[in-house]
Design a protein around this motif. Structure first.
Motif, PDB file in Angstrom:
ATOM      1  N   UNK A  43      49.931  61.641  52.377  1.00  0.00           N
ATOM      2  CA  UNK A  43      49.023  59.999  52.805  1.00  0.00           C
ATOM      3  C   UNK A  43      47.893  60.114  53.336  1.00  0.00           C
ATOM      4  N   UNK A  44      46.938  60.497  52.019  1.00  0.00           N
ATOM      5  CA  UNK A  44      45.784  60.410  52.146  1.00  0.00           C
ATOM      6  C   UNK A  44      44.996  58.959  52.563  1.00  0.00           C
ATOM      7  N   UNK A  45      45.040  57.967  52.078  1.00  0.00           N
ATOM      8  CA  UNK A  45      44.629  56.924  52.333  1.00  0.00           C
ATOM      9  C   UNK A  45      44.596  55.969  53.447  1.00  0.00           C
ATOM     10  N   UNK A  46      45.384  56.326  54.570  1.00  0.00           N
ATOM     11  CA  UNK A  46      46.032  56.022  55.886  1.00  0.00           C
ATOM     12  C   UNK A  46      45.698  56.301  57.399  1.00  0.00           C
ATOM     13  N   UNK A  47      45.966  55.487  58.325  1.00  0.00           N
ATOM     14  CA  UNK A  47      44.921  56.207  59.144  1.00  0.00           C
ATOM     15  C   UNK A  47      45.918  56.241  60.166  1.00  0.00           C
ATOM     16  N   UNK A  48      45.694  57.065  60.758  1.00  0.00           N
ATOM     17  CA  UNK A  48      46.652  57.969  61.955  1.00  0.00           C
ATOM     18  C   UNK A  48      46.437  57.989  63.289  1.00  0.00           C
ATOM     19  N   UNK A  49      46.778  57.876  64.658  1.00  0.00           N
ATOM     20  CA  UNK A  49      45.837  58.681  65.752  1.00  0.00           C
ATOM     21  C   UNK A  49      46.899  59.199  66.660  1.00  0.00           C
ATOM     22  N   UNK A  50      46.722  60.147  67.219  1.00  0.00           N
ATOM     23  CA  UNK A  50      48.282  61.569  67.779  1.00  0.00           C
ATOM     24  C   UNK A  50      47.308  61.776  68.651  1.00  0.00           C
ATOM     25  N   UNK A  51      47.957  62.914  69.493  1.00  0.00           N
ATOM     26  CA  UNK A  51      47.865  63.355  71.039  1.00  0.00           C
ATOM     27  C   UNK A  51      49.039  64.337  70.894  1.00  0.00           C
ATOM     28  N   UNK A  59      42.248  60.120  62.072  1.00  0.00           N
ATOM     29  CA  UNK A  59      42.256  60.610  60.786  1.00  0.00           C
ATOM     30  C   UNK A  59      43.013  59.178  60.408  1.00  0.00           C
ATOM     31  N   UNK A  60      41.169  59.083  59.458  1.00  0.00           N
ATOM     32  CA  UNK A  60      41.267  57.659  58.673  1.00  0.00           C
ATOM     33  C   UNK A  60      40.880  57.999  57.398  1.00  0.00           C
ATOM     34  N   UNK A  61      41.779  57.995  56.397  1.00  0.00           N
ATOM     35  CA  UNK A  61      41.484  58.485  55.035  1.00  0.00           C
ATOM     36  C   UNK A  61      40.877  57.631  53.755  1.00  0.00           C
ATOM     37  N   UNK A  62      40.370  56.845  54.532  1.00  0.00           N
ATOM     38  CA  UNK A  62      39.456  56.001  53.993  1.00  0.00           C
ATOM     39  C   UNK A  62      37.664  56.222  54.592  1.00  0.00           C
ATOM     40  N   UNK A 100      34.532  60.770  57.720  1.00  0.00           N
ATOM     41  CA  UNK A 100      34.578  61.289  58.654  1.00  0.00           C
ATOM     42  C   UNK A 100      35.656  61.095  59.598  1.00  0.00           C
ATOM     43  N   UNK A 101      35.963  62.707  60.031  1.00  0.00           N
ATOM     44  CA  UNK A 101      37.396  62.443  60.757  1.00  0.00           C
ATOM     45  C   UNK A 101      36.775  63.173  62.424  1.00  0.00           C
ATOM     46  N   UNK A 102      38.097  62.776  63.867  1.00  0.00           N
ATOM     47  CA  UNK A 102      37.685  62.984  64.906  1.00  0.00           C
ATOM     48  C   UNK A 102      38.328  63.870  65.837  1.00  0.00           C
ATOM     49  N   UNK A 103      37.898  64.544  66.530  1.00  0.00           N
ATOM     50  CA  UNK A 103      38.895  65.757  67.523  1.00  0.00           C
ATOM     51  C   UNK A 103      38.064  65.704  68.188  1.00  0.00           C
TER      52      UNK A 103
END
Length: 74
Positions: A28-36, A53-56, A59-62
Motif C-alpha cells: 500500500x505505497x500511497x497510504x499512511x500508517x502509524x504503528x507501534x 509512514x506516509x507514502x505521499x 520522509x518517514x519517521x521512526x
C-alpha cells in the motif's frame, strides 16, 4: 526497512510484526500508517519503535524509545 530488520537482531524486537509492517507498506505505497512495534529487551533495557509512514512524502519517521526494564529478572 533495513533499520527495522536490524532492530530485530540488535534489540530483540519480534520479527513477525516487523515483517508484517514492511509487507503492509510495500503493498500500500500511497497510504499512511502509524504503528507501534513490541518492545525488545535483548540489551538489558526496553527498546520500542514507533513508526509513521506516509507514502505521499519522501520522509518517514521512526521514533525509538529506551527505558529501564519494566519487569524484574531473577
Amino acid at each position: 526497512m533495513q533499520l527495522l530488520r536490524a532492530a530485530v537482531q540488535d534489540y530483540g524486537l519480534s520479527s513477525e510484526p516487523v515483517e508484517r509492517w514492511i509487507e503492509t507498506t510495500r503493498n500500500n505505497p500511497g497510504r499512511q500508517f502509524d504503528y507501534s512495534l513490541n518492545v525488545g529487551s535483548k540489551l538489558g533495557f526496553d527498546v520500542g519503535y514507533e513508526l509513521s509512514y506516509d507514502g505521499s512524502k519522501n520522509v518517514q519517521v521512526i521514533i525509538v524509545s529506551v527505558s529501564t526494564l519494566d519487569h524484574v529478572v531473577g
